[in-house]
Design an enzyme around this catalytic site. Sequence first.
Site, PDB file in Angstrom:
ATOM      1  N   HIS A 115       0.810  -1.262   0.172  1.00 15.84           N
ATOM      2  CA  HIS A 115      -0.003  -0.061  -0.287  1.00 15.84           C
ATOM      3  C   HIS A 115       0.952   1.198   0.040  1.00 15.84           C
ATOM      4  O   HIS A 115       2.053   1.324   0.526  1.00 15.84           O
ATOM      5  CB  HIS A 115      -0.846   0.088   1.196  1.00 15.84           C
ATOM      6  CG  HIS A 115      -1.650  -1.271   1.340  1.00 15.84           C
ATOM      7  ND1 HIS A 115      -1.212  -2.153   2.011  1.00 15.84           N
ATOM      8  CD2 HIS A 115      -2.972  -1.311   1.285  1.00 15.84           C
ATOM      9  CE1 HIS A 115      -2.342  -2.900   2.372  1.00 15.84           C
ATOM     10  NE2 HIS A 115      -3.477  -2.672   1.786  1.00 15.84           N
ATOM     11  N   ASP A 136       2.320   1.792   3.441  1.00 18.51           N
ATOM     12  CA  ASP A 136       3.310   0.743   4.074  1.00 18.51           C
ATOM     13  C   ASP A 136       4.771   1.375   3.770  1.00 18.51           C
ATOM     14  O   ASP A 136       5.618   0.800   4.610  1.00 18.51           O
ATOM     15  CB  ASP A 136       3.239  -0.471   3.177  1.00 18.51           C
ATOM     16  CG  ASP A 136       1.955  -1.170   3.342  1.00 18.51           C
ATOM     17  OD1 ASP A 136       1.159  -0.761   4.260  1.00 18.51           O
ATOM     18  OD2 ASP A 136       1.483  -2.058   2.454  1.00 18.51           O
ATOM     19  N   MET A 188       2.487  -5.803  -7.837  1.00 18.61           N
ATOM     20  CA  MET A 188       1.175  -5.299  -7.099  1.00 18.61           C
ATOM     21  C   MET A 188       1.288  -3.971  -6.465  1.00 18.61           C
ATOM     22  O   MET A 188       2.139  -4.149  -5.634  1.00 18.61           O
ATOM     23  CB  MET A 188       0.464  -6.168  -6.878  1.00 18.61           C
ATOM     24  CG  MET A 188      -0.810  -5.864  -6.424  1.00 18.61           C
ATOM     25  SD  MET A 188      -0.979  -5.275  -4.794  1.00 18.61           S
ATOM     26  CE  MET A 188      -1.573  -6.819  -3.663  1.00 18.61           C
ATOM     27  N   GLU A 204     -10.969  -6.328  -4.899  1.00 24.12           N
ATOM     28  CA  GLU A 204     -10.506  -7.471  -3.932  1.00 24.12           C
ATOM     29  C   GLU A 204     -11.962  -7.339  -3.089  1.00 24.12           C
ATOM     30  O   GLU A 204     -12.190  -6.677  -2.141  1.00 24.12           O
ATOM     31  CB  GLU A 204      -9.474  -7.308  -3.059  1.00 24.12           C
ATOM     32  CG  GLU A 204      -9.282  -8.163  -1.956  1.00 24.12           C
ATOM     33  CD  GLU A 204      -8.143  -8.083  -1.160  1.00 24.12           C
ATOM     34  OE1 GLU A 204      -7.134  -7.492  -1.777  1.00 24.12           O
ATOM     35  OE2 GLU A 204      -7.793  -8.747  -0.122  1.00 24.12           O
ATOM     36  N   LYS A 227     -14.660  -8.390   0.000  1.00 31.27           N
ATOM     37  CA  LYS A 227     -14.822  -9.006   1.558  1.00 31.27           C
ATOM     38  C   LYS A 227     -15.989  -8.618   1.964  1.00 31.27           C
ATOM     39  O   LYS A 227     -16.621  -7.772   1.864  1.00 31.27           O
ATOM     40  CB  LYS A 227     -13.608  -8.104   2.084  1.00 31.27           C
ATOM     41  CG  LYS A 227     -13.307  -8.629   3.509  1.00 31.27           C
ATOM     42  CD  LYS A 227     -12.200  -8.183   4.236  1.00 31.27           C
ATOM     43  CE  LYS A 227     -11.941  -8.735   5.471  1.00 31.27           C
ATOM     44  NZ  LYS A 227     -10.815  -7.876   6.282  1.00 31.27           N
ATOM     45  N   GLU A 276      -9.645 -13.413  -2.040  1.00 32.33           N
ATOM     46  CA  GLU A 276      -8.882 -13.728  -1.055  1.00 32.33           C
ATOM     47  C   GLU A 276      -9.486 -15.128  -0.245  1.00 32.33           C
ATOM     48  O   GLU A 276     -10.515 -15.052   0.005  1.00 32.33           O
ATOM     49  CB  GLU A 276      -8.816 -12.845   0.170  1.00 32.33           C
ATOM     50  CG  GLU A 276      -7.719 -13.070   1.255  1.00 32.33           C
ATOM     51  CD  GLU A 276      -7.312 -11.874   1.966  1.00 32.33           C
ATOM     52  OE1 GLU A 276      -7.000 -10.864   1.554  1.00 32.33           O
ATOM     53  OE2 GLU A 276      -7.420 -11.785   3.253  1.00 32.33           O
ATOM     54  N   HIS A 315     -11.591 -13.979   2.950  1.00 36.37           N
ATOM     55  CA  HIS A 315     -12.528 -13.272   2.668  1.00 36.37           C
ATOM     56  C   HIS A 315     -13.830 -14.106   2.213  1.00 36.37           C
ATOM     57  O   HIS A 315     -15.113 -13.959   2.874  1.00 36.37           O
ATOM     58  CB  HIS A 315     -12.254 -12.591   1.557  1.00 36.37           C
ATOM     59  CG  HIS A 315     -11.339 -11.293   1.874  1.00 36.37           C
ATOM     60  ND1 HIS A 315     -10.799 -10.451   1.222  1.00 36.37           N
ATOM     61  CD2 HIS A 315     -10.612 -11.153   3.097  1.00 36.37           C
ATOM     62  CE1 HIS A 315      -9.936  -9.526   2.059  1.00 36.37           C
ATOM     63  NE2 HIS A 315      -9.791  -9.902   2.953  1.00 36.37           N
ATOM     64  N   ASP A 368      -5.017 -13.450  -3.316  1.00 34.16           N
ATOM     65  CA  ASP A 368      -4.671 -13.452  -2.099  1.00 34.16           C
ATOM     66  C   ASP A 368      -4.755 -14.960  -1.261  1.00 34.16           C
ATOM     67  O   ASP A 368      -5.957 -14.931  -0.944  1.00 34.16           O
ATOM     68  CB  ASP A 368      -5.270 -12.225  -1.204  1.00 34.16           C
ATOM     69  CG  ASP A 368      -4.615 -10.879  -1.678  1.00 34.16           C
ATOM     70  OD1 ASP A 368      -4.072 -10.719  -2.503  1.00 34.16           O
ATOM     71  OD2 ASP A 368      -5.365  -9.963  -0.918  1.00 34.16           O
ATOM     72  N   ASP A 411     -11.697 -11.622  11.281  1.00 36.42           N
ATOM     73  CA  ASP A 411     -10.421 -11.827   9.858  1.00 36.42           C
ATOM     74  C   ASP A 411      -9.337 -12.251  10.508  1.00 36.42           C
ATOM     75  O   ASP A 411      -8.651 -11.377  11.308  1.00 36.42           O
ATOM     76  CB  ASP A 411     -10.460 -10.431   9.259  1.00 36.42           C
ATOM     77  CG  ASP A 411      -9.439 -10.302   8.240  1.00 36.42           C
ATOM     78  OD1 ASP A 411      -9.033 -11.513   7.606  1.00 36.42           O
ATOM     79  OD2 ASP A 411      -9.199  -9.315   7.825  1.00 36.42           O
ATOM     80  N   ASP A 442      -6.279 -13.984   8.634  1.00 40.10           N
ATOM     81  CA  ASP A 442      -5.347 -14.042   7.807  1.00 40.10           C
ATOM     82  C   ASP A 442      -4.215 -14.904   8.239  1.00 40.10           C
ATOM     83  O   ASP A 442      -3.110 -14.640   8.583  1.00 40.10           O
ATOM     84  CB  ASP A 442      -4.546 -12.532   7.941  1.00 40.10           C
ATOM     85  CG  ASP A 442      -5.399 -11.650   7.073  1.00 40.10           C
ATOM     86  OD1 ASP A 442      -5.939 -11.904   6.261  1.00 40.10           O
ATOM     87  OD2 ASP A 442      -5.152 -10.424   7.352  1.00 40.10           O
ATOM     88  N   ASP A 473      -1.328 -13.059   1.570  1.00 40.96           N
ATOM     89  CA  ASP A 473      -1.813 -11.791   2.287  1.00 40.96           C
ATOM     90  C   ASP A 473      -2.363 -12.332   3.788  1.00 40.96           C
ATOM     91  O   ASP A 473      -3.464 -12.559   3.999  1.00 40.96           O
ATOM     92  CB  ASP A 473      -3.209 -11.231   1.575  1.00 40.96           C
ATOM     93  CG  ASP A 473      -3.534  -9.741   2.316  1.00 40.96           C
ATOM     94  OD1 ASP A 473      -2.753  -9.232   3.208  1.00 40.96           O
ATOM     95  OD2 ASP A 473      -4.559  -9.496   1.849  1.00 40.96           O
TER      96      ASP A 473
HETATM   97  C1  XLS Z   1      -7.733  -6.947   4.258  1.00 44.80           C
HETATM   98  C2  XLS Z   1      -7.187  -7.007   2.759  1.00 44.80           C
HETATM   99  C3  XLS Z   1      -6.244  -6.135   2.438  1.00 44.80           C
HETATM  100  C4  XLS Z   1      -5.905  -6.109   0.874  1.00 44.80           C
HETATM  101  C5  XLS Z   1      -5.017  -4.930   0.708  1.00 44.80           C
HETATM  102  O1  XLS Z   1      -8.557  -7.744   4.518  1.00 44.80           O
HETATM  103  O2  XLS Z   1      -7.114  -8.474   2.399  1.00 44.80           O
HETATM  104  O3  XLS Z   1      -5.039  -6.776   2.973  1.00 44.80           O
HETATM  105  O4  XLS Z   1      -5.604  -7.000   0.504  1.00 44.80           O
HETATM  106  O5  XLS Z   1      -5.638  -3.818   0.670  1.00 44.80           O
HETATM  107 MG    MG Z   2      -6.169  -9.154   0.838  1.00 45.55          MG
HETATM  108 MG    MG Z   3      -7.852  -9.776   3.954  1.00 48.63          MG
END
Ligand code: XLS
Ligand code: MG
Ligand code: MG
Length: 388
Positions: free
Chosen positions: A55, A58, A89, A182, A184, A218, A221, A246, A256, A258, A288
């Site tokens: 991002h 970041d 990306m 993306e 979610k 993802e 998600h 992702d 969430d 991850d 991710d």
């Molecule tokens: C959040 C998302 C985020 C995106 C990028 O849950 O996965 O990390 O992939 O902004």
């Molecule tokens: Mg993501």
């Molecule tokens: Mg995510």
Amino acid sequence: MPDFTPTPADRFTFGLWTVGNTGRDPFGEATRPVLRAPYLVEKLAALGAYGVNLHDNDLVPIDATAAQRDALVREFQQALSDHGLVVPMATTNLFSDPAFKDGAFTSADARVRAYALSKTMRAMDLGAELGAHTYVLWGGREGTEVDAGGKLLDALGWFRDSLNYLAAYSESQGYGYRFALEPKPNEPRADIFLPTVGSALGFIATLERPELFGVNPEFAHETMAGLSFPHAVAQAIDAGKLFHIDLNDQKMGRFDQDLRFGAENPKGAFFLVQLLEDSGYAGPKHFDAHALRTEDEAGVWAFARGCMRTYLILKDKVQRFAQDAEIQAALAAYRVQDAELEALTGTFTPANAGALKAHAFDRAALGTRGPGLEALDQLTMELLLGVR
Ligand code: XLS
Ligand code: MG
Ligand code: MG
């Protein structure tokens, strides 16, 4: 026995925000110190990764001066070239700053929508400078907790206008980005717009330049929405829209998480790897995810290595699955062919339709046939558990 050590040819990528995650959550402070971007690049390269994604914020703090920005970008580019990593990306942070608390492109405040566009164009400039060709758009704050504001239809229109604008900007600059939406379902908003892969695919068809847009599904998600990730990815592949992916893992029905790829649902991860490998997906495999909050820095690298090893181990299982005679025989038996009927169902003609309607089907026999899925699934399990 292969040693499952990744190389850049495997095209594994991580986000700066993933291996840089400090363990902060809604109930607790960071448990790990901040690791700087050049150091993350060095460590990821040593582990065999191909690239690193980011991002805007970041790398560049939201309040950095132009000179500070340029110095950070130069230092990052130096680390990339020293260690041979690429940035395939880039994306925008449109969720951390309080300005975006009620949405970015879908805020009811025109000034916020304008700021979101401006910030994204600058982040696209940054991504292009770093060599990115895929631009991810995750609308983390694009949603609501309450619908009393009555903006549902307007929000979709504002979202569409923004995406059209950004695509035109990319083309005008010659950036050649392919945009990946993306989806979610929730978190951080109660209900996020375009909550699933299917919703995003439907929305893309309404854009001015749909060919520039695809999806970035993802694992976590779709799982949070109670849906099957391999099914969602298959639909994206079928539509020619799998622009990025992702990878992580998630317990269904939880916050969430991850989790490390394959950590929770290795069987689902296996079918996903099979889908990606067999369909010839050639894009980066982006993890991710982040190390558990319990972990120190050693745990972060164990996490990163684990994501890549699990993918490679599952890829090896995919090859074994394809070479296993008993599994292949069971698969062949699962599909019943019938040349005469397939000739009638392939293409509509009045004659085919007439013949099909006149055909006498043995309905009882169709209902009694056992397709052998129990045996096939058990063979798959035994292969995954390492006894075949
Ligand atoms: C959040 C998302 C985020 C995106 C990028 O849950 O996965 O990390 O992939 O902004
Ligand atoms: Mg993501
Ligand atoms: Mg995510």
